[in-house]
Design a protein around this motif. Structure first.
Motif, mmCIF file in Angstrom:
data_model
loop_
_atom_site.group_PDB
_atom_site.id
_atom_site.type_symbol
_atom_site.label_atom_id
_atom_site.label_comp_id
_atom_site.label_asym_id
_atom_site.label_seq_id
_atom_site.Cartn_x
_atom_site.Cartn_y
_atom_site.Cartn_z
ATOM 1 N N ALA A 186 12.681 13.759 4.242
ATOM 2 C CA ALA A 186 13.535 12.733 4.843
ATOM 3 C C ALA A 186 13.335 12.691 6.362
ATOM 4 O O ALA A 186 13.331 11.617 6.968
ATOM 5 N N HIS A 187 13.150 13.855 6.961
ATOM 6 C CA HIS A 187 12.897 13.914 8.404
ATOM 7 C C HIS A 187 11.596 13.188 8.750
ATOM 8 O O HIS A 187 11.527 12.442 9.724
ATOM 9 N N VAL A 188 10.558 13.409 7.956
ATOM 10 C CA VAL A 188 9.274 12.742 8.200
ATOM 11 C C VAL A 188 9.461 11.229 8.141
ATOM 12 O O VAL A 188 9.030 10.500 9.030
ATOM 13 N N LEU A 189 10.127 10.753 7.096
ATOM 14 C CA LEU A 189 10.311 9.305 6.935
ATOM 15 C C LEU A 189 11.123 8.689 8.069
ATOM 16 O O LEU A 189 10.755 7.650 8.608
ATOM 17 N N THR A 190 12.231 9.324 8.427
ATOM 18 C CA THR A 190 13.118 8.730 9.439
ATOM 19 C C THR A 190 12.607 8.896 10.865
ATOM 20 O O THR A 190 13.119 8.258 11.774
ATOM 21 N N HIS A 191 11.591 9.730 11.075
ATOM 22 C CA HIS A 191 11.022 9.895 12.412
ATOM 23 C C HIS A 191 9.641 9.242 12.562
ATOM 24 O O HIS A 191 9.054 9.273 13.637
ATOM 25 N N ALA A 192 9.138 8.669 11.472
ATOM 26 C CA ALA A 192 7.824 8.024 11.515
ATOM 27 C C ALA A 192 7.911 6.682 12.239
ATOM 28 O O ALA A 192 8.883 5.945 12.093
ATOM 29 N N ALA A 193 6.905 6.390 13.031
ATOM 30 C CA ALA A 193 6.806 5.105 13.734
ATOM 31 C C ALA A 193 5.624 4.290 13.235
ATOM 32 O O ALA A 193 5.646 3.069 13.278
ATOM 33 N N THR A 194 4.591 4.994 12.776
ATOM 34 C CA THR A 194 3.410 4.330 12.224
ATOM 35 C C THR A 194 2.947 5.099 10.992
ATOM 36 O O THR A 194 3.396 6.217 10.740
ATOM 37 N N TYR A 195 2.043 4.468 10.250
ATOM 38 C CA TYR A 195 1.505 5.118 9.058
ATOM 39 C C TYR A 195 0.084 4.626 8.820
ATOM 40 O O TYR A 195 -0.360 3.632 9.393
ATOM 41 N N ALA A 196 -0.621 5.341 7.945
ATOM 42 C CA ALA A 196 -1.958 4.932 7.515
ATOM 43 C C ALA A 196 -2.118 5.335 6.059
ATOM 44 O O ALA A 196 -1.650 6.401 5.649
ATOM 45 N N VAL A 197 -2.742 4.459 5.284
ATOM 46 C CA VAL A 197 -3.077 4.774 3.905
ATOM 47 C C VAL A 197 -4.584 4.941 3.862
ATOM 48 O O VAL A 197 -5.330 4.025 4.219
ATOM 49 N N ARG A 198 -5.018 6.129 3.461
ATOM 50 C CA ARG A 198 -6.462 6.434 3.358
ATOM 51 C C ARG A 198 -6.729 6.926 1.951
ATOM 52 O O ARG A 198 -6.415 8.081 1.632
ATOM 53 N N GLY A 199 -7.270 6.037 1.121
ATOM 54 C CA GLY A 199 -7.503 6.397 -0.278
ATOM 55 C C GLY A 199 -6.187 6.640 -0.967
ATOM 56 O O GLY A 199 -5.327 5.768 -1.024
ATOM 57 N N GLY B 5 0.801 -1.228 0.000
ATOM 58 C CA GLY B 5 0.000 0.000 0.000
ATOM 59 C C GLY B 5 0.826 1.267 0.000
ATOM 60 O O GLY B 5 0.362 2.306 -0.446
ATOM 61 N N VAL B 6 2.061 1.218 0.474
ATOM 62 C CA VAL B 6 2.895 2.415 0.525
ATOM 63 C C VAL B 6 3.783 2.546 -0.702
ATOM 64 O O VAL B 6 4.380 3.598 -0.920
ATOM 65 N N VAL B 7 3.887 1.496 -1.508
ATOM 66 C CA VAL B 7 4.774 1.517 -2.666
ATOM 67 C C VAL B 7 4.254 2.525 -3.689
ATOM 68 O O VAL B 7 3.073 2.529 -4.034
ATOM 69 N N GLY B 8 5.141 3.392 -4.138
ATOM 70 C CA GLY B 8 4.777 4.382 -5.147
ATOM 71 C C GLY B 8 5.442 5.718 -4.869
ATOM 72 O O GLY B 8 6.262 5.851 -3.963
ATOM 73 N N GLY C 287 4.737 -2.483 7.766
ATOM 74 C CA GLY C 287 3.861 -3.635 7.904
ATOM 75 C C GLY C 287 2.845 -3.375 8.989
ATOM 76 O O GLY C 287 3.161 -2.751 10.003
ATOM 77 N N GLY C 288 1.618 -3.866 8.773
ATOM 78 C CA GLY C 288 0.558 -3.528 9.717
ATOM 79 C C GLY C 288 0.377 -2.030 9.647
ATOM 80 O O GLY C 288 0.098 -1.482 8.597
ATOM 81 N N ASP C 289 0.624 -1.366 10.764
ATOM 82 C CA ASP C 289 0.652 0.100 10.728
ATOM 83 C C ASP C 289 2.023 0.623 11.157
ATOM 84 O O ASP C 289 2.211 1.815 11.326
ATOM 85 N N GLN C 290 3.001 -0.287 11.317
ATOM 86 C CA GLN C 290 4.342 0.099 11.771
ATOM 87 C C GLN C 290 5.208 0.553 10.593
ATOM 88 O O GLN C 290 5.103 0.022 9.489
ATOM 89 N N PHE C 291 6.062 1.546 10.853
ATOM 90 C CA PHE C 291 6.944 2.071 9.828
ATOM 91 C C PHE C 291 8.280 2.424 10.456
ATOM 92 O O PHE C 291 8.335 2.966 11.563
ATOM 93 N N ALA C 292 9.364 2.109 9.762
ATOM 94 C CA ALA C 292 10.707 2.491 10.207
ATOM 95 C C ALA C 292 11.551 2.750 8.972
ATOM 96 O O ALA C 292 11.485 2.006 7.997
ATOM 97 N N ALA C 293 12.326 3.834 8.978
ATOM 98 C CA ALA C 293 13.177 4.171 7.842
ATOM 99 C C ALA C 293 14.516 4.701 8.338
ATOM 100 O O ALA C 293 14.592 5.351 9.383
ATOM 101 N N THR C 294 15.550 4.396 7.584
ATOM 102 C CA THR C 294 16.892 4.906 7.862
ATOM 103 C C THR C 294 17.463 5.496 6.582
ATOM 104 O O THR C 294 17.073 5.106 5.488
ATOM 105 N N THR C 295 18.373 6.454 6.728
ATOM 106 C CA THR C 295 19.040 7.025 5.559
ATOM 107 C C THR C 295 20.229 6.154 5.193
ATOM 108 O O THR C 295 20.768 5.427 6.021
ATOM 109 N N GLU C 296 20.629 6.278 3.936
ATOM 110 C CA GLU C 296 21.733 5.472 3.444
ATOM 111 C C GLU C 296 22.354 6.202 2.265
ATOM 112 O O GLU C 296 21.647 6.699 1.400
ATOM 113 N N GLY C 297 23.648 6.285 2.236
ATOM 114 C CA GLY C 297 24.330 6.884 1.094
ATOM 115 C C GLY C 297 24.430 8.390 1.184
ATOM 116 O O GLY C 297 24.029 9.010 2.171
ATOM 117 N N PRO C 298 24.948 9.010 0.118
ATOM 118 C CA PRO C 298 25.174 10.456 0.125
ATOM 119 C C PRO C 298 23.894 11.254 -0.074
ATOM 120 O O PRO C 298 22.880 10.723 -0.505
#
Length: 191
Positions: A157-170, A83-86, A134-145
């Motif tokens: 990037a800050h939003v992604l690396t500080h997110a713990a959960t997510y929701a897809v609504r439409g 659901g988050v791919v894209g 997965g489920g509603d859990q989310f974790a991201a790390t930076t990598e590379g330059p």
């Protein structure tokens, strides 16, 4: 000949009598090499067996990995929710006071791929890394330059690396921090 010289000669003579011949020395070296090779092969085989056994235990406990095909046809790794791919564009980012429509060298965006990788642009700079969702859990790390060009940077990037959960609504993807507060809302970009 002095006494010391005679003792030395006797020691060499006695040692030579017990030393292996050229053929014996060559056979001894070959034996050691074969023994080392055999030991290395046995160790490599043991490691392979342990790796296979570990995989079998993982599958027995967790089931086979989900290799669902994504919209682009690539195999999806476990931990990357389909659901988050894209590609996504920011609608609102908590704490960002600039305009999301401010002219920049490029539009701000994030892209989450089916193989657990992400990339993002703040409108001037790009960065990337890995994520798990997965489920509603989310974790991201930076990598590379990453680049560091100054502009009205949207902190994707800050939003992604500080997110713990997510929701897809439409067509929206919303990220939340560990405290449950919304970090940012993104809209799916049609490809």
């Amino acid at each position: 000949m002095s006494e010391a010289e005679r003792r030395l000669r006797d020691a060499f003579t006695e040692g030579a009598a017990h030393a292996p011949s050229d053929d014996g020395m060559l056979a001894a070296v070959h034996h050691r090499v074969r023994r080392r090779r055999t030991t290395r092969l046995a160790v490599a085989a043991g490691v392979a067996v342990l790796g296979l056994a570990g995989g079998a235990v993982y599958v027995a406990e967790n089931g086979p990995p989900d290799m669902t095909a994504t919209a682009v046809g690539a195999a999806q790794r476990p931990g990357a929710a389909i659901g988050v791919v894209g590609s996504w564009e920011p609608v609102s980012v908590t704490g960002f006071s600039g305009s999301l429509l401010t002219p920049r060298s490029q539009a701000p965006w994030i892209t989450l791929t089916g193989d657990g990788r992400w990339s993002a642009s703040d409108g001037c700079n790009t960065t990337s890394g890995r994520y798990k969702a997965g489920g509603d859990q989310f974790a991201a790390t930076t990598e590379g330059p990453s680049t560091l060009i100054g502009c009205a940077n949207v902190p994707n990037a800050h939003v992604l690396t500080h997110a713990a959960t997510y929701a897809v609504r439409g067509e929206e993807l919303i990220f939340y921090g560990t405290d449950g507060a919304e970090l940012g809302t993104y809209r799916r970009v049609a490809n």
